[in-house]
Design a protein around this motif. Structure first.
Motif, PDB file in Angstrom:
ATOM      1  N   SER A 154     116.130  62.486  51.970  1.00 34.12           N
ATOM      2  CA  SER A 154     115.130  61.900  51.429  1.00 34.12           C
ATOM      3  C   SER A 154     115.176  62.068  49.963  1.00 34.12           C
ATOM      4  CB  SER A 154     113.766  62.387  51.954  1.00 34.12           C
ATOM      5  OG  SER A 154     112.365  62.134  51.086  1.00 34.12           O
ATOM      6  N   GLY A 155     115.108  60.764  49.446  1.00 39.78           N
ATOM      7  CA  GLY A 155     115.175  60.999  47.864  1.00 39.78           C
ATOM      8  C   GLY A 155     116.239  60.722  47.202  1.00 39.78           C
ATOM      9  N   LEU A 161     109.312  59.261  44.855  1.00 44.34           N
ATOM     10  CA  LEU A 161     108.686  59.513  46.163  1.00 44.34           C
ATOM     11  C   LEU A 161     107.237  59.869  46.076  1.00 44.34           C
ATOM     12  CD1 LEU A 161     111.477  62.143  47.335  1.00 44.34           C
ATOM     13  CD2 LEU A 161     111.058  59.772  48.363  1.00 44.34           C
ATOM     14  N   ARG A 165     108.457  64.622  49.342  1.00 41.92           N
ATOM     15  CA  ARG A 165     109.996  64.342  50.196  1.00 41.92           C
ATOM     16  C   ARG A 165     109.570  64.105  51.602  1.00 41.92           C
ATOM     17  NH1 ARG A 165     115.064  66.585  48.322  1.00 41.92           N
ATOM     18  NH2 ARG A 165     116.281  66.853  50.133  1.00 41.92           N
TER      19      ARG A 165
END
Ligand SMILES: [Zn+2]
Ligand SMILES: [Zn+2]
Length: 251
Positions: A154-155, A161, A165
């Motif tokens: 994630s990211g 974001l 996350r």
């Protein structure tokens, strides 16, 4: 008698009429705005229901089969009907690749192991692919195809974001399309998944430091304030069961 406002003698003063006319116009504008907002809310609500219904029908037969919309693949039906933004174009040359039964069953074990699925939806996730056939084994689309979603990634493709996350998913395929842009490939890639949202926290405003309160399992980023379209975030990869992948071009 003179009017204090326009200083005309009373019979020639039109101030009251002007005020009445203006307040009438303002009332009308407010009503129209409220009606537009209600229509928008209805539009989002309808899309939510579509995603919930498809998740529900797939739970009943547990087959991820193509029966519920006649001969049309229900995921393709949802993909096309939930495309609601045209400034970037329309999807064309759409290919749908369903993950293998083995893959789905394997991930379903994780999916079912967390907590009894509750508040399930079929949702889209756009991810950059560098290969057009999802066979290179190195790009993020291939990664999801190989081993499912991973929170640890994630990211890596998007630095912003909104709710921290997690794995970001959308009821609208056109919203997912905002996240699968890649410079060196005409083809775009969107994953369709069944998502176990559990108890959702509704958020209207960006909160990058957000963490779930006890007893909650997901965020419902609601359209209307910071967001133009709904999105959902889960923070545990087991809540996402990937079903298939759409590859398409824009025109
Ligand atoms: Zn006056
Ligand atoms: Zn690849």
């Amino acid at each position: 008698m003179f009017c204090h406002n326009c200083l005309r003698p009373s019979p020639y003063c039109q101030c009251l009429q002007i005020v009445q006319l203006l307040s009438g116009l303002i009332q009308e504008a407010i009503l129209q705005k409220q009606q537009e907002e209600r229509q928008q809310q209805l539009f989002y609500e309808l899309q939510r229901q579509r995603c919930q219904q498809l998740a529900f029908s797939q739970s009943l037969n547990n087959q991820y089969s193509f029966n519920s919309f006649g001969n049309q693949n229900p995921y393709e039906h949802l993909f096309l009907s939930s495309w609601t933004k045209y400034d970037c174009g329309r999807p064309t040359s759409i290919q749908y690749i369903q993950f293998s039964d083995y893959y789905i069953q394997k991930h379903k074990q994780n999916y079912d192991s967390l907590f009894i699925p509750k508040n399930e939806m079929i949702l889209f996730h756009g991810t950059p692919n560098t290969c057009s056939t999802i066979t290179c084994g190195r790009c993020s689309a291939c990664g999801i195809k190989e081993s499912g979603f991973k929170i640890s990634f994630s990211g890596t493709n998007i630095s912003f974001l909104r709710f921290g996350r997690g794995i970001y998913l959308a009821p609208n395929s056109s919203k997912a399309n905002d996240y699968n842009n890649n410079q060196n490939n005409n083809y775009r890639c969107t994953i369709v998944s069944k998502v176990n949202l559990g108890n959702s926290v509704r958020l209207l405003q960006t909160n990058q430091q957000f963490s779930l309160p006890y007893g909650y399992h997901s965020v419902h980023g609601q359209a209307g304030c910071d967001l133009n379209y709904d999105e959902y975030v889960v923070y545990n990869e087991k809540q996402v069961l990937p079903i298939g992948i759409f590859i398409y071009k824009l025109h």
